[in-house]
Motif scaffolding. Structure first.
Motif, PDB file in Angstrom:
ATOM      1  N   ALA A 127       0.805  -1.220   0.000  1.00  0.00           N
ATOM      2  CA  ALA A 127       0.000   0.000   0.000  1.00  0.00           C
ATOM      3  C   ALA A 127       0.836   1.267   0.000  1.00  0.00           C
ATOM      4  N   THR A 128       2.116   1.147   0.338  1.00  0.00           N
ATOM      5  CA  THR A 128       2.982   2.338   0.380  1.00  0.00           C
ATOM      6  C   THR A 128       4.109   2.277  -0.643  1.00  0.00           C
ATOM      7  N   THR A 129       4.048   1.312  -1.564  1.00  0.00           N
ATOM      8  CA  THR A 129       5.085   1.172  -2.588  1.00  0.00           C
ATOM      9  C   THR A 129       4.487   1.516  -3.945  1.00  0.00           C
ATOM     10  N   SER A 130       5.106   2.456  -4.638  1.00  0.00           N
ATOM     11  CA  SER A 130       4.564   2.849  -5.939  1.00  0.00           C
ATOM     12  C   SER A 130       4.701   1.702  -6.929  1.00  0.00           C
ATOM     13  N   GLY A 131       3.751   1.629  -7.847  1.00  0.00           N
ATOM     14  CA  GLY A 131       3.772   0.599  -8.882  1.00  0.00           C
ATOM     15  C   GLY A 131       3.132  -0.716  -8.467  1.00  0.00           C
ATOM     16  N   VAL A 132       2.655  -0.820  -7.234  1.00  0.00           N
ATOM     17  CA  VAL A 132       2.022  -2.050  -6.769  1.00  0.00           C
ATOM     18  C   VAL A 132       0.512  -1.836  -6.736  1.00  0.00           C
ATOM     19  N   ASP A 133      -0.227  -2.716  -7.392  1.00  0.00           N
ATOM     20  CA  ASP A 133      -1.683  -2.647  -7.379  1.00  0.00           C
ATOM     21  C   ASP A 133      -2.174  -3.402  -6.146  1.00  0.00           C
ATOM     22  N   VAL A 134      -2.529  -2.661  -5.110  1.00  0.00           N
ATOM     23  CA  VAL A 134      -2.932  -3.252  -3.841  1.00  0.00           C
ATOM     24  C   VAL A 134      -4.159  -4.137  -4.017  1.00  0.00           C
ATOM     25  N   ALA A 135      -5.083  -3.741  -4.873  1.00  0.00           N
ATOM     26  CA  ALA A 135      -6.297  -4.535  -5.091  1.00  0.00           C
ATOM     27  C   ALA A 135      -5.939  -5.925  -5.619  1.00  0.00           C
TER      28      ALA A 135
END
Length: 197
Positions: A102-110
């Motif tokens: 949730a705090t790393t860019s480029g990661v789709d949390v969904a």
């Protein structure tokens, strides 16, 4: 659960030898916690060193037998009477993984949440099947153990739904706190992080 105290509890109904402890430990935990023989003997040595069990000679097959001591009974009574706190449990890898996602860019949390939800639901289905099997043979201990695992997974799935909704409400990403965090110790003695005020 501490293997040390789990093994110590097995001595409550009489002397045991190492391999017997391994077998009974796995039976009593419904096969959900495998321990290797080396770990059993290492733990047994520590229990003896600490005066919690004592050698009792050998059985008819020549196996070294051990029995719980008075100090061991007192330690076991203490373990049973002391509630388990969060500080006694290992860190929750899933929570850490989702917070990092949730705090790393480029990661789709969904996507991360959905993959975990799918796996958690599959595992819950498997445990529910095993629970029905345990119930069919009147294995009450097995049923209770599997109930615990199913209830934990139900809570996990609810939490995953909450994480997904919370992150999506915030545009799919959580901001990294700008303020430093410090540990606080609530009344129960558990360390919790909170932002400095």
């Amino acid at each position: 659960m501490s293997v040390k105290f789990g093994l110590l509890a097995l001595f409550a109904d009489g002397p045991k030898y190492g391999y017997q402890l391994r077998t009974e430990f796995e039976e009593r935990t419904g096969g959900t916690w495998a321990v290797n023989v080396g770990q059993v003997y290492t733990t047994l040595e520590r229990l003896e060193r600490d005066g919690l069990v004592a050698a009792e000679g050998t059985n008819a097959d020549g196996r070294a037998m051990y029995a719980i001591t008075e100090a061991g009974r007192a330690a076991l009574d203490g373990w049973f009477s002391t509630p388990v706190t969060d500080s006694d449990r290992p860190r929750n890898e899933l929570a850490v993984k989702l917070l990092m996602a949730a705090t790393t860019s480029g990661v789709d949390v969904a996507v991360v949440v959905q993959r975990q939800r799918t796996e958690s639901l599959r595992t819950m289905r498997d445990y529910t099947t095993l629970r029905r099997d345990a119930e069919a043979v009147d294995d009450v201990a097995g049923v209770l153990l599997l109930d615990s695992m199913v209830f934990a997974l139900e809570g996990e799935v609810r939490w995953l739904d909450h994480v997904e909704a919370t992150v999506l409400r915030r545009g799919g990403r959580l901001a990294v706190p700008a303020k430093p965090r410090r540990a606080i110790r609530p009344a129960a003695g558990r360390a919790v992080e909170r932002s400095e005020r």
